[in-house]
Design an enzyme around this catalytic site. Structure first.
Site: not given
Ligand code: UD1
Length: 384
Positions: A222
């Site tokens: 991811h």
């Molecule tokens: C975040 C953490 C990362 C961790 C990861 C575990 C930061 C900078 N990154 O990254 O360190 O390893 O979590 O998962 O804090 N989304 C959904 N549903 C959710 C959450 C996210 O659909 O419940 C999608 C959204 O499109 C979002 C994307 O995933 O934009 C990324 O989510 P985000 O929380 O920004 O970062 P992660 O890649 O999950």
């Protein structure tokens, strides 16, 4: 004493669970002044499968306060969290804010707390990848620079902090809280059936599974550095489909971000139609632990999985060029090899895996009792 603990994203939940339980255990002992504990969920992860299921399965009580910040750019996420958390701090006036790990919630809440003159305790302090392109590295550096009490999971992290000039009295080596959670849930995970886990989490419920699942590897991916560029993601996907799936099943619990990117790059059709891949929704803690225990290998860019593979002995191909967790690497006795995101390097390491024997390791103080030491360190803290 009044403590606010903060969680935001999936990897935070396994870290806060044992700390919350340590506070509960402390409060159950009669004759002691109770700790008032408030759990704040920033809402960075909001899907049930990324958040709620972990609260339920790890026995974390419902968060007392939800900030509901949701997804967005880093600046949006951090900014919205800071604005919402500032109100909480001003209202609650805690003695301590406890943050864990390295996600955006960790950064946002440590900065906000310090600006309100509240003491910050960082659980999992001192990890350094040296890679400033990783958002988590920035989060770690800022949080550690501001924290009053830095609780490290291993002695390499303690050394990092000393090297950066952190005062000795602020640092305490407590061990790894992730392993508290692993040990508390190992037995339950062991008793699960792989076939049931797959059936219950299939992304396409109509996919026909073999009656008995033989050898398989697990993939999780991811990180923006792996999934945000087509020229990086496509060759990895081709390698997985053409070479890994030739040898064994590939079980892939897919992160929402990765799925979105595969769709954007026109790769989704090819992945989702391949019979050698079992695509799953994000799985819960016990399911992942069981999948990990029985896998031939783990291909991952997750930090937590590197640690879990180390303790379980699962050969781990870390799809990164660096790691903030060097203690999990083979050269430190662990199970993980850095293979980056270059197919030639991944292939070479993958070919060696079949000859690898599982060799569980237990770094110092990864003994299932780290959270109790975190709480003791906090209670014993005396300002300098
Ligand atoms: C975040 C953490 C990362 C961790 C990861 C575990 C930061 C900078 N990154 O990254 O360190 O390893 O979590 O998962 O804090 N989304 C959904 N549903 C959710 C959450 C996210 O659909 O419940 C999608 C959204 O499109 C979002 C994307 O995933 O934009 C990324 O989510 P985000 O929380 O920004 O970062 P992660 O890649 O999950």
């Amino acid at each position: 004493m009044k403590i606010i603990s903060v969680v935001g994203a999936r990897p935070n939940f396994m870290k806060i669970a044992p700390f919350v339980h340590a506070v509960e255990a402390y409060n159950r002992q009669s004759g002691r002044e109770k700790i008032e504990h408030i759990l704040v969920h920033t809402g960075q992860h909001y899907d049930d499968r990324m958040s709620k299921v972990f609260f339920e399965s790890l026995g974390i009580p419902e968060a007392d306060i939800h900030l509901n910040v949701g997804s967005g750019s880093h600046a949006q996420q951090v900014g919205n969290t800071m604005m919402a958390f500032e109100k909480v701090i001003q209202e609650e006036q805690p003695d301590w804010v406890v943050v864990v790990g390295d996600v955006n919630a960790t950064l946002a809440c440590s900065v906000t707390a310090k600006k309100e003159h509240i003491k910050v305790c960082h659980i999992e302090a001192g990890l350094r990848s040296g890679d400033m392109d990783m958002p988590e590295e920035i989060n770690r550096l800022v949080t550690d620079r501001l924290s009053d009490l830095l609780l490290t999971p291993d002695l390499l992290s303690t050394e990092n902090l000393r090297h950066e000039g952190v005062a000795e009295e602020k640092i305490r080596f407590v061990g790894n809280v992730m392993i508290d959670t692993l040990e508390a849930h190992r037995e339950k995970a062991e008793a699960m059936q792989i076939e049931t886990i797959l059936q219950e989490n299939l992304l396409d419920p109509s996919q026909k599974l073999p009656g008995h699942i033989g050898e398989y590897s697990v993939l999780t991916m991811h990180r923006p550095s792996n999934v945000d560029k087509k020229e990086v993601l496509e060759p990895i996907v081709n390698f997985l489909l053409d070479e890994v799936c030739e040898k064994e099943l590939l079980i892939w619990p897919i992160h929402p971000r990765t799925r979105k990117q595969l769709e954007r790059f026109g790769l989704w059709e090819k992945v989702s139609k391949h019979s050698g891949i079992i695509l799953l929704h994000p799985v819960n803690y016990h399911e992942m632990l069981k999948l990990n225990m029985s896998a031939t290998s783990m291909l991952t860019d997750s930090g937590g999985l590197q640690e879990e593979c180390c303790v379980l002995g699962t050969p781990c191909l870390t799809l990164r060029w660096n790691t903030e967790r060097p203690i999990t690497l083979k050269e430190h006795g662990g199970a993980s090899t850095l293979v980056g995101n270059n197919v030639a390097a991944i292939r070479e390491a993958y070919q060696k895996v079949s000859k690898t024997v599982r060799k569980p390791q237990r770094p110092e103080l990864w003994d299932g009792k780290a959270a109790k030491r975190c709480l003791e360190a906090l209670l014993e803290y005396t300002p300098q």
